[in-house]
Write an enzyme that holds these catalytic residues in place. Structure first.
Site, short mmCIF file in Angstrom:
data_model
loop_
_atom_site.label_atom_id
_atom_site.label_comp_id
_atom_site.label_asym_id
_atom_site.label_seq_id
_atom_site.Cartn_x
_atom_site.Cartn_y
_atom_site.Cartn_z
N CYS A 1 18.47 4.47 -4.20
CA CYS A 1 18.11 5.25 -5.39
C CYS A 1 19.12 6.36 -5.67
O CYS A 1 19.31 6.76 -6.82
CB CYS A 1 16.70 5.82 -5.25
SG CYS A 1 16.46 6.76 -3.72
N THR B 1 0.81 -1.23 0.00
CA THR B 1 0.00 0.00 0.00
C THR B 1 0.84 1.27 0.00
O THR B 1 0.31 2.35 -0.26
CB THR B 1 -0.93 0.02 1.23
OG1 THR B 1 -0.15 -0.11 2.42
CG2 THR B 1 -1.94 -1.12 1.15
N GLY B 2 2.15 1.17 0.29
CA GLY B 2 3.01 2.36 0.30
C GLY B 2 3.38 2.80 -1.10
O GLY B 2 3.01 2.17 -2.09
N HIS C 1 16.23 11.88 -9.49
CA HIS C 1 17.40 12.30 -8.70
C HIS C 1 18.49 12.74 -9.68
O HIS C 1 18.86 12.00 -10.60
CB HIS C 1 17.93 11.13 -7.86
CG HIS C 1 17.09 10.80 -6.67
ND1 HIS C 1 15.95 11.50 -6.31
CD2 HIS C 1 17.25 9.82 -5.72
CE1 HIS C 1 15.44 10.96 -5.21
NE2 HIS C 1 16.21 9.95 -4.83
N LYS D 1 25.11 6.20 2.49
CA LYS D 1 24.73 5.24 1.45
C LYS D 1 25.34 5.63 0.11
O LYS D 1 25.84 4.78 -0.64
CB LYS D 1 23.20 5.18 1.32
CG LYS D 1 22.48 4.58 2.51
CD LYS D 1 20.97 4.73 2.35
CE LYS D 1 20.23 4.28 3.59
NZ LYS D 1 18.78 4.55 3.50
N SER E 1 9.57 12.15 -3.97
CA SER E 1 9.01 10.80 -3.97
C SER E 1 9.95 9.79 -3.33
O SER E 1 9.53 8.72 -2.89
CB SER E 1 8.65 10.35 -5.40
OG SER E 1 9.79 10.41 -6.24
#
Length: 361
Positions: A158, A13-14, A251, A213, A187
């Site tokens: 990402c 649902t996310g 990005h 990261k 997002s």
């Protein structure tokens, strides 16, 4: 493929879960048969559970609307309905680690969008064009888990997708130092402008955990398998700043780079546009025909014009030029929720299927 593999989505649902749903509509190899989420969503239809929180720009696929959402914590039941699962659960890191291993131990392959297992030594973290050979470590992971077909594979963050592919394309020139600034879409935080109004006309110079990261994950992707685990590369050294900007999807990275062997601009561009990997060779369904493209215009890549290149699965590079302090500098752009999240995981699942790691139960 004679019969489609039955896929489940954990955390359906996310925002990333929704992106999985959208990308897998009419997929030639995979069919979403199970959606699982938190106990508060369990028992509702997927349409009811999502309600007015559908964040994709395409309509919710009819095939999933009436699926009953299962409780993600009911591991045995969820696993019994599928051949493999995509994981996009929203839990603490330790909870994610535990539940993904639990699913793997039911002999269900887990292809994860989450960061929890990215540094587990025998879990491959893969950009399929760059390091598909890291899937070899799954054999050792299965020994640890005591499984015959269950395992976990992950995709990287990402934030690295807009520049790490260049490092692979330029490997022979020995990239040794990078200074990177990423300009990251909202997002990436699971938000739209509707539910994050303070991002309109704003920049936030901090994204928790992203800088580490962005500096470390490329080294694991560029590393190698040794003695049943992934050993990260020592070079290049990377320093990074990550900034949240008022962009919905996409990005962008501004990168300065030094090489051990200084190439020409023409050599660098040629290596980018000719770079191919396992997804292109195997003609995987979600693979971009051309993974990296180079744009000659001074004002490209731009989010509005270029983020959907190759259906969001390609990377756009531009403004490559010599620098007064570093060897070169350039701008990169990738779609953070397609290539950088759900789409990258779907491509990993396709590569795992093509290599025989994922099959019918």
């Amino acid at each position: 493929m004679d019969q489609k593999l039955k896929a489940g989505i954990l955390g359906a649902t996310g925002m990333v879960g929704q992106r999985f749903i959208a990308l897998l509509e009419n997929h030639p190899w995979f069919e979403v048969v199970t959606v699982a989420a938190s106990p508060r969503s369990a028992g509702k239809t997927y349409e009811e559970a999502v309600g007015d929180r559908w964040k994709m720009d395409t309509p919710m696929p009819e095939a999933v609307k009436k699926l009953t959402v299962l409780n993600v914590n009911d591991v045995e039941h969820v696993a019994s309905t599928v051949d493999f699962v995509f994981s996009a659960v929203d839990m603490t890191k330790e909870e994610i680690k535990a539940i993904e291993e639990e699913y793997a131990k039911t002999e269900t392959p887990v292809v994860s969008n989450n960061s929890a297992h990215r540094w587990t030594p025998d879990v491959p973290m893969v950009v399929p064009e760059i390091n598909a050979e890291h899937f070899d470590v799954i054999v050792d992971q299965k020994k640890r888990l005591g499984t015959t077909r269950g395992f976990i594979a992950v995709k990287p963050n990402c934030s690295i997708q807009s520049y790490a592919p260049c490092l692979a394309a330029w490997k022979e020139f020995g990239p040794k130092e990078l200074v990177v600034t990423t300009y990251q879409a909202i997002s990436g935080a699971g938000k739209t402008f509707k539910d994050w109004p303070e991002m309109v006309e704003n920049i936030i110079p901090f994204i928790g955990g992203e800088e580490e990261k962005s500096e470390q994950e490329p080294l694991r992707v560029l590393g190698k398998v040794e003695n049943g685990e992934i050993v990260k590369a020592e070079l290049p050294r990377i320093t990074c700043q990550c900034v949240r900007v008022p962009v919905l999807n996409g990005h962008t990275a501004a990168v300065f780079i030094n090489f051990e062997k200084k190439p020409t601009k023409e050599q660098l561009i040629e290596k980018l546009v000719s770079f191919r990997g396992f997804p292109q060779e195997a003609e995987l369904p979600s693979a971009p025909k051309q993974f990296i493209r180079y744009l000659e215009e001074d004002n490209r890549p731009q989010v509005k014009m270029d983020v959907d290149y190759e259906n969001g699965m390609g990377v756009s590079i531009g403004r490559l030029r010599e620098d007064s302090m570093y060897d070169f500098k350039f701008i990169g752009l990738s779609h953070n929720t397609v290539r950088g999240a759900a789409g990258g995981a779907v491509l990993c699942a396709e590569a795992l299927t093509a290599k025989g790691y994922i099959a019918k139960k």
